[in-house]
Design a protein around this motif. Structure first.
Motif, PDB file in Angstrom:
ATOM      1  N   ARG A 147      63.355  23.095   4.256  1.00 21.53           N
ATOM      2  CA  ARG A 147      63.181  23.561   3.032  1.00 21.53           C
ATOM      3  C   ARG A 147      62.190  22.547   2.385  1.00 21.53           C
ATOM      4  NH1 ARG A 147      68.418  24.164   1.459  1.00 21.53           N
ATOM      5  NH2 ARG A 147      68.675  21.826   1.579  1.00 21.53           N
ATOM      6  N   ARG A 148      62.274  21.227   2.625  1.00 15.75           N
ATOM      7  CA  ARG A 148      61.260  20.235   2.221  1.00 15.75           C
ATOM      8  C   ARG A 148      59.969  20.509   2.572  1.00 15.75           C
ATOM      9  NH1 ARG A 148      63.336  14.732   0.954  1.00 15.75           N
ATOM     10  NH2 ARG A 148      65.730  14.756   0.942  1.00 15.75           N
ATOM     11  N   LEU A 149      59.699  21.045   3.971  1.00 12.86           N
ATOM     12  CA  LEU A 149      58.265  21.295   4.557  1.00 12.86           C
ATOM     13  C   LEU A 149      57.964  22.665   3.652  1.00 12.86           C
ATOM     14  CD1 LEU A 149      58.806  20.762   8.073  1.00 12.86           C
ATOM     15  CD2 LEU A 149      57.395  19.083   6.441  1.00 12.86           C
ATOM     16  N   GLY A 150      58.654  23.505   3.374  1.00 15.87           N
ATOM     17  CA  GLY A 150      58.389  24.685   2.593  1.00 15.87           C
ATOM     18  C   GLY A 150      57.809  24.143   1.286  1.00 15.87           C
ATOM     19  N   ARG A 151      58.502  23.192   0.416  1.00 13.94           N
ATOM     20  CA  ARG A 151      58.043  22.957  -0.828  1.00 13.94           C
ATOM     21  C   ARG A 151      56.935  22.080  -0.486  1.00 13.94           C
ATOM     22  NH1 ARG A 151      62.852  19.407  -2.075  1.00 13.94           N
ATOM     23  NH2 ARG A 151      64.370  20.823  -1.110  1.00 13.94           N
ATOM     24  N   ILE A 152      56.576  21.379   0.242  1.00 15.55           N
ATOM     25  CA  ILE A 152      55.268  20.585   0.494  1.00 15.55           C
ATOM     26  C   ILE A 152      54.069  21.521   0.878  1.00 15.55           C
ATOM     27  CG2 ILE A 152      53.967  18.915   2.085  1.00 15.55           C
ATOM     28  CD1 ILE A 152      56.812  17.542   2.519  1.00 15.55           C
ATOM     29  N   GLU A 153      54.360  22.677   1.561  1.00 15.43           N
ATOM     30  CA  GLU A 153      53.311  23.699   1.666  1.00 15.43           C
ATOM     31  C   GLU A 153      53.090  24.402   0.206  1.00 15.43           C
ATOM     32  OE1 GLU A 153      54.232  25.451   6.012  1.00 15.43           O
ATOM     33  OE2 GLU A 153      55.202  26.313   4.464  1.00 15.43           O
TER      34      GLU A 153
ATOM     35  N   GLN B 263      53.280  22.860  -2.721  1.00 13.94           N
ATOM     36  CA  GLN B 263      52.595  21.698  -3.183  1.00 13.94           C
ATOM     37  C   GLN B 263      50.916  21.615  -2.936  1.00 13.94           C
ATOM     38  OE1 GLN B 263      55.015  18.494  -2.091  1.00 13.94           O
ATOM     39  NE2 GLN B 263      55.414  18.105  -4.436  1.00 13.94           N
ATOM     40  N   VAL B 264      50.929  21.926  -1.382  1.00 10.85           N
ATOM     41  CA  VAL B 264      49.535  21.964  -0.897  1.00 10.85           C
ATOM     42  C   VAL B 264      48.704  23.241  -1.435  1.00 10.85           C
ATOM     43  CG1 VAL B 264      47.908  22.263   1.224  1.00 10.85           C
ATOM     44  CG2 VAL B 264      50.033  20.686   1.116  1.00 10.85           C
ATOM     45  N   ARG B 265      49.464  24.156  -1.771  1.00  9.49           N
ATOM     46  CA  ARG B 265      48.676  25.513  -2.374  1.00  9.49           C
ATOM     47  C   ARG B 265      48.324  25.207  -3.688  1.00  9.49           C
ATOM     48  NH1 ARG B 265      52.401  28.103   1.202  1.00  9.49           N
ATOM     49  NH2 ARG B 265      54.302  28.122  -0.642  1.00  9.49           N
TER      50      ARG B 265
ATOM     51  N   ALA C 179      52.834  13.063  -5.274  1.00  7.12           N
ATOM     52  CA  ALA C 179      53.826  13.895  -5.102  1.00  7.12           C
ATOM     53  C   ALA C 179      54.107  14.530  -3.713  1.00  7.12           C
ATOM     54  CB  ALA C 179      54.220  15.168  -6.018  1.00  7.12           C
ATOM     55  N   MET C 180      53.104  14.901  -3.099  1.00  9.16           N
ATOM     56  CA  MET C 180      53.061  15.608  -1.699  1.00  9.16           C
ATOM     57  C   MET C 180      53.253  14.329  -0.803  1.00  9.16           C
ATOM     58  SD  MET C 180      49.900  18.197  -1.977  1.00  9.16           S
ATOM     59  CE  MET C 180      48.968  17.444  -1.001  1.00  9.16           C
ATOM     60  N   THR C 181      52.522  13.142  -1.170  1.00  9.21           N
ATOM     61  CA  THR C 181      52.578  11.979  -0.121  1.00  9.21           C
ATOM     62  C   THR C 181      54.100  11.302  -0.050  1.00  9.21           C
ATOM     63  OG1 THR C 181      50.063  11.127  -0.593  1.00  9.21           O
ATOM     64  CG2 THR C 181      51.871   9.674   0.321  1.00  9.21           C
ATOM     65  N   ALA C 182      54.659  11.496  -1.354  1.00  9.68           N
ATOM     66  CA  ALA C 182      55.982  10.944  -1.241  1.00  9.68           C
ATOM     67  C   ALA C 182      56.761  12.119  -0.699  1.00  9.68           C
ATOM     68  CB  ALA C 182      56.415  10.955  -2.878  1.00  9.68           C
TER      69      ALA C 182
END
Length: 83
Positions: A3-9, A11-13, A34-37
């Protein structure tokens, strides 16, 4: 963690959209922070799982020196990334 990785994706988009829209650089930097954290937290979860597995193996009588060497190798790699 997935789920966290999905949120990061997401954020990248979002960052890509900000760059394409030529948003103010401070907004883009805030998104990068935010992505780095978020990535750092995923890294800590991975390290946590690895340490717990190493401790479990050591408790079951695995070669404790090999387990500790592996744990230290992972921690050193994580710290090198942070530095």
């Amino acid at each position: 963690m997935i789920r966290r990785l999905g949120r990061i994706e997401g954020q990248v988009r979002g960052l890509r959209a900000m760059v394409e829209a030529d948003r103010h650089c401070l907004d883009e930097i805030q998104q990068i922070r935010a992505m780095t954290a978020a990535l750092r937290e995923v890294g800590l979860l991975i390290i946590d799982q690895h340490v717990n597995e190493g401790l479990r193996l050591a408790a079951r009588g695995q070669d404790r020196e090999a387990v500790m060497a592996d744990l230290l190798r992972v921690l050193r790699a994580a710290m090198a990334e942070a530095g």
